[in-house]
Write a protein that holds these residues in place. Structure first.
Motif, PDB file in Angstrom:
ATOM      1  N   MET A   1       0.854  -1.187   0.000  1.00 60.87           N
ATOM      2  CA  MET A   1       0.000   0.000   0.000  1.00 60.87           C
ATOM      3  C   MET A   1       0.890   1.238   0.000  1.00 60.87           C
ATOM      4  N   ASN A   2       0.514   2.254  -0.767  1.00 68.04           N
ATOM      5  CA  ASN A   2       1.344   3.439  -0.903  1.00 68.04           C
ATOM      6  C   ASN A   2       1.534   4.182   0.417  1.00 68.04           C
ATOM      7  N   PHE A   3       0.530   4.143   1.301  1.00 72.36           N
ATOM      8  CA  PHE A   3       0.672   4.906   2.538  1.00 72.36           C
ATOM      9  C   PHE A   3       1.820   4.373   3.386  1.00 72.36           C
ATOM     10  N   LEU A   4       2.226   3.111   3.180  1.00 68.49           N
ATOM     11  CA  LEU A   4       3.342   2.562   3.932  1.00 68.49           C
ATOM     12  C   LEU A   4       4.657   3.257   3.591  1.00 68.49           C
ATOM     13  N   ARG A   5       4.762   3.729   2.354  1.00 69.67           N
ATOM     14  CA  ARG A   5       5.967   4.484   2.009  1.00 69.67           C
ATOM     15  C   ARG A   5       6.064   5.756   2.838  1.00 69.67           C
ATOM     16  N   GLU A   6       4.923   6.412   3.040  1.00 74.04           N
ATOM     17  CA  GLU A   6       4.901   7.603   3.891  1.00 74.04           C
ATOM     18  C   GLU A   6       5.237   7.251   5.332  1.00 74.04           C
ATOM     19  N   VAL A   7       4.689   6.131   5.801  1.00 74.22           N
ATOM     20  CA  VAL A   7       4.944   5.694   7.177  1.00 74.22           C
ATOM     21  C   VAL A   7       6.432   5.448   7.390  1.00 74.22           C
ATOM     22  N   VAL A   8       7.058   4.694   6.474  1.00 76.07           N
ATOM     23  CA  VAL A   8       8.469   4.368   6.606  1.00 76.07           C
ATOM     24  C   VAL A   8       9.317   5.633   6.601  1.00 76.07           C
ATOM     25  N   GLN A   9       8.959   6.584   5.747  1.00 75.47           N
ATOM     26  CA  GLN A   9       9.714   7.832   5.708  1.00 75.47           C
ATOM     27  C   GLN A   9       9.571   8.592   7.017  1.00 75.47           C
ATOM     28  N   TYR A  43       7.277  -5.321  11.422  1.00 80.64           N
ATOM     29  CA  TYR A  43       6.557  -4.345  12.220  1.00 80.64           C
ATOM     30  C   TYR A  43       5.053  -4.578  12.087  1.00 80.64           C
ATOM     31  N   PHE A  44       4.350  -4.298  13.161  1.00 79.47           N
ATOM     32  CA  PHE A  44       2.880  -4.367  13.180  1.00 79.47           C
ATOM     33  C   PHE A  44       2.354  -2.949  13.072  1.00 79.47           C
ATOM     34  N   ILE A  45       1.357  -2.762  12.222  1.00 75.98           N
ATOM     35  CA  ILE A  45       0.774  -1.432  12.067  1.00 75.98           C
ATOM     36  C   ILE A  45      -0.744  -1.536  12.059  1.00 75.98           C
ATOM     37  N   LYS A  46      -1.384  -0.592  12.728  1.00 76.39           N
ATOM     38  CA  LYS A  46      -2.835  -0.470  12.653  1.00 76.39           C
ATOM     39  C   LYS A  46      -3.148   0.938  12.194  1.00 76.39           C
ATOM     40  N   TRP A  47      -4.229   1.087  11.454  1.00 78.66           N
ATOM     41  CA  TRP A  47      -4.548   2.391  10.900  1.00 78.66           C
ATOM     42  C   TRP A  47      -6.059   2.560  10.773  1.00 78.66           C
ATOM     43  N   ASN A  48      -6.456   3.825  10.742  1.00 75.51           N
ATOM     44  CA  ASN A  48      -7.864   4.159  10.616  1.00 75.51           C
ATOM     45  C   ASN A  48      -7.978   5.656  10.367  1.00 75.51           C
ATOM     46  N   GLU A  49      -9.135   6.069   9.911  1.00 78.64           N
ATOM     47  CA  GLU A  49      -9.397   7.499   9.753  1.00 78.64           C
ATOM     48  C   GLU A  49      -9.815   8.085  11.100  1.00 78.64           C
ATOM     49  N   ASN A  50      -9.364   9.303  11.372  1.00 74.51           N
ATOM     50  CA  ASN A  50      -9.771  10.053  12.569  1.00 74.51           C
ATOM     51  C   ASN A  50      -9.539   9.260  13.854  1.00 74.51           C
ATOM     52  N   ALA A  51      -8.386   8.618  13.935  1.00 75.04           N
ATOM     53  CA  ALA A  51      -8.089   7.766  15.095  1.00 75.04           C
ATOM     54  C   ALA A  51      -6.880   8.263  15.876  1.00 75.04           C
ATOM     55  N   SER A  52      -6.476   9.520  15.666  1.00 73.36           N
ATOM     56  CA  SER A  52      -5.246  10.000  16.298  1.00 73.36           C
ATOM     57  C   SER A  52      -5.334   9.950  17.820  1.00 73.36           C
ATOM     58  N   GLY A  78       6.203   4.280  16.587  1.00 77.07           N
ATOM     59  CA  GLY A  78       5.754   5.644  16.330  1.00 77.07           C
ATOM     60  C   GLY A  78       4.286   5.717  15.991  1.00 77.07           C
ATOM     61  N   ARG A  79       3.751   6.916  16.167  1.00 72.63           N
ATOM     62  CA  ARG A  79       2.363   7.198  15.789  1.00 72.63           C
ATOM     63  C   ARG A  79       2.374   8.425  14.910  1.00 72.63           C
ATOM     64  N   GLY A  80       1.536   8.417  13.877  1.00 77.05           N
ATOM     65  CA  GLY A  80       1.522   9.568  12.995  1.00 77.05           C
ATOM     66  C   GLY A  80       0.302   9.591  12.098  1.00 77.05           C
ATOM     67  N   THR A  81       0.362  10.492  11.121  1.00 74.49           N
ATOM     68  CA  THR A  81      -0.742  10.681  10.182  1.00 74.49           C
ATOM     69  C   THR A  81      -0.168  10.826   8.782  1.00 74.49           C
ATOM     70  N   THR A  82      -0.703  10.086   7.843  1.00 72.23           N
ATOM     71  CA  THR A  82      -0.356  10.253   6.439  1.00 72.23           C
ATOM     72  C   THR A  82      -1.460  11.083   5.792  1.00 72.23           C
ATOM     73  N   GLU A  83      -1.393  11.232   4.490  1.00 74.06           N
ATOM     74  CA  GLU A  83      -2.448  11.966   3.791  1.00 74.06           C
ATOM     75  C   GLU A  83      -3.790  11.256   3.903  1.00 74.06           C
ATOM     76  N   ARG A  84      -3.740   9.947   4.142  1.00 74.82           N
ATOM     77  CA  ARG A  84      -4.972   9.160   4.142  1.00 74.82           C
ATOM     78  C   ARG A  84      -5.501   8.855   5.534  1.00 74.82           C
ATOM     79  N   VAL A  85      -4.604   8.395   6.425  1.00 75.08           N
ATOM     80  CA  VAL A  85      -5.081   7.823   7.681  1.00 75.08           C
ATOM     81  C   VAL A  85      -4.119   8.138   8.826  1.00 75.08           C
ATOM     82  N   ASP A  86      -4.627   7.915  10.050  1.00 75.44           N
ATOM     83  CA  ASP A  86      -3.784   7.880  11.240  1.00 75.44           C
ATOM     84  C   ASP A  86      -3.275   6.462  11.433  1.00 75.44           C
TER      85      ASP A  86
END
Length: 286
Positions: A1-9, A43-52, A78-86
């Motif tokens: 998924m493209n958002f993972l590239r943002e996460v890794v960066q 690594y384990f990652i969980k994501w969702n919209e509006n979940a910060s 780490g915790r963060g937000t990409t263009e799509r999700v938290d």
């Protein structure tokens, strides 16, 4: 998924061109979750919209547990937000076979955790139990905290949803007036807050690993009662816990009282299947 590239960066400061493979895994009923590999580590990652706010509370809970407990907790990457999700990213914990006396070790380590105390019940920030908000506004008195921060918010929610009749609300009010004579005083104990069989695993070295906390400083019988809610843990766990940090007399008779909170939570999350047990428990004490 493209958002993972943002996460890794964001997490590792690495710019990558290719997509990273993500293997979907169960993350509960709230968020999407998966496992990915970067530089030979998983690594384990969980994501969702509006979940910060949910992920921030979980991050803080895991961090506090890692600082105060001998129980293994997944490291927060780490915790963060990409263009799509938290998102919330943790180290991936491999499962393994239980070592000898796994349950004894688990009970002893939880007893150690519960000996971390505070001047008050609650926490300096609110968090969540499942996807429901959990108020941790501090109180010096457990009964006040239990009624006003735990039972009443869930009871009101159930009323607003039409899940509870007025007669049952009256039974709760009767119980509230009896709690001081039913529940002995205890100093505040640091609790995982949502400890059941779905929120721990056996790690690679055979030790218990706990995750998905809903931490606060509370009455430790609330935690032990929660472990009994869905079938319970092995008897060796309870024996070891009691040997390390003896429970007060009559604690087994109070399990139902403490479990009114998680039962109300499940009533509000999943519906009326949990109402019968709530009614049965109230009938014993009112």
């Amino acid at each position: 998924m493209n958002f993972l590239r943002e996460v890794v960066q964001q997490l590792f400061g690495s710019s990558i061109v290719a997509d990273i493979d993500l293997t979907a895994v169960g993350g509960g009923c709230i968020h999407s979750a998966g496992v990915f590999q970067f530089e030979n580590k998983k690594y384990f990652i969980k994501w969702n919209e509006n979940a910060s706010s949910m992920f921030e509370a979980e991050k803080n809970g895991l961090t506090l547990l890692s600082e105060t407990s001998s129980l293994i907790v997944p490291k927060v990457m780490g915790r963060g937000t990409t263009e799509r999700v938290d998102y919330l990213c943790l180290e991936y914990v491999e499962s393994g076979p239980a070592e000898a006396h796994f349950w004894k070790i688990f009970g002893e380590l939880l007893a150690q955790l519960h000996q971390h105390t505070s001047a008050y019940f609650g926490l300096d920030y609110d968090n969540y139990i499942g996807r429901l908000a959990q108020s941790n506004e501090p109180a010096e008195d457990w009964i006040e905290f239990f009624i006003n921060r735990r039972l009443m918010p869930q009871l009101k929610m159930a009323q607003d949803k039409g899940l509870i009749r007025k007669e049952l609300v009256s039974d709760f009010e009767i119980l509230f007036n009896k709690l001081r004579e039913l529940i002995p005083e205890e100093k505040p104990a640091l609790l995982h807050g949502d400890l059941w069989s779905g929120n721990f695993l056996i790690g690679e070295i055979g030790r218990p690993v706990i995750f998905d906390p809903a931490i606060y400083y509370g009455h430790r019988e609330a935690e032990i009662a929660f472990t009994r809610l869905f079938g319970g843990f092995d008897s060796e766990f309870y024996h070891a816990y009691n040997g390390s940090y003896p429970m007060q007399p009559g604690h087994e008779e109070r399990v139902g009282i403490f479990n009114l909170y998680p039962l109300l939570v499940h009533l509000n999350l999943f519906g009326s299947a949990y109402l019968q047990e709530i009614t049965r428990t109230l009938g014993r004490f009112t």
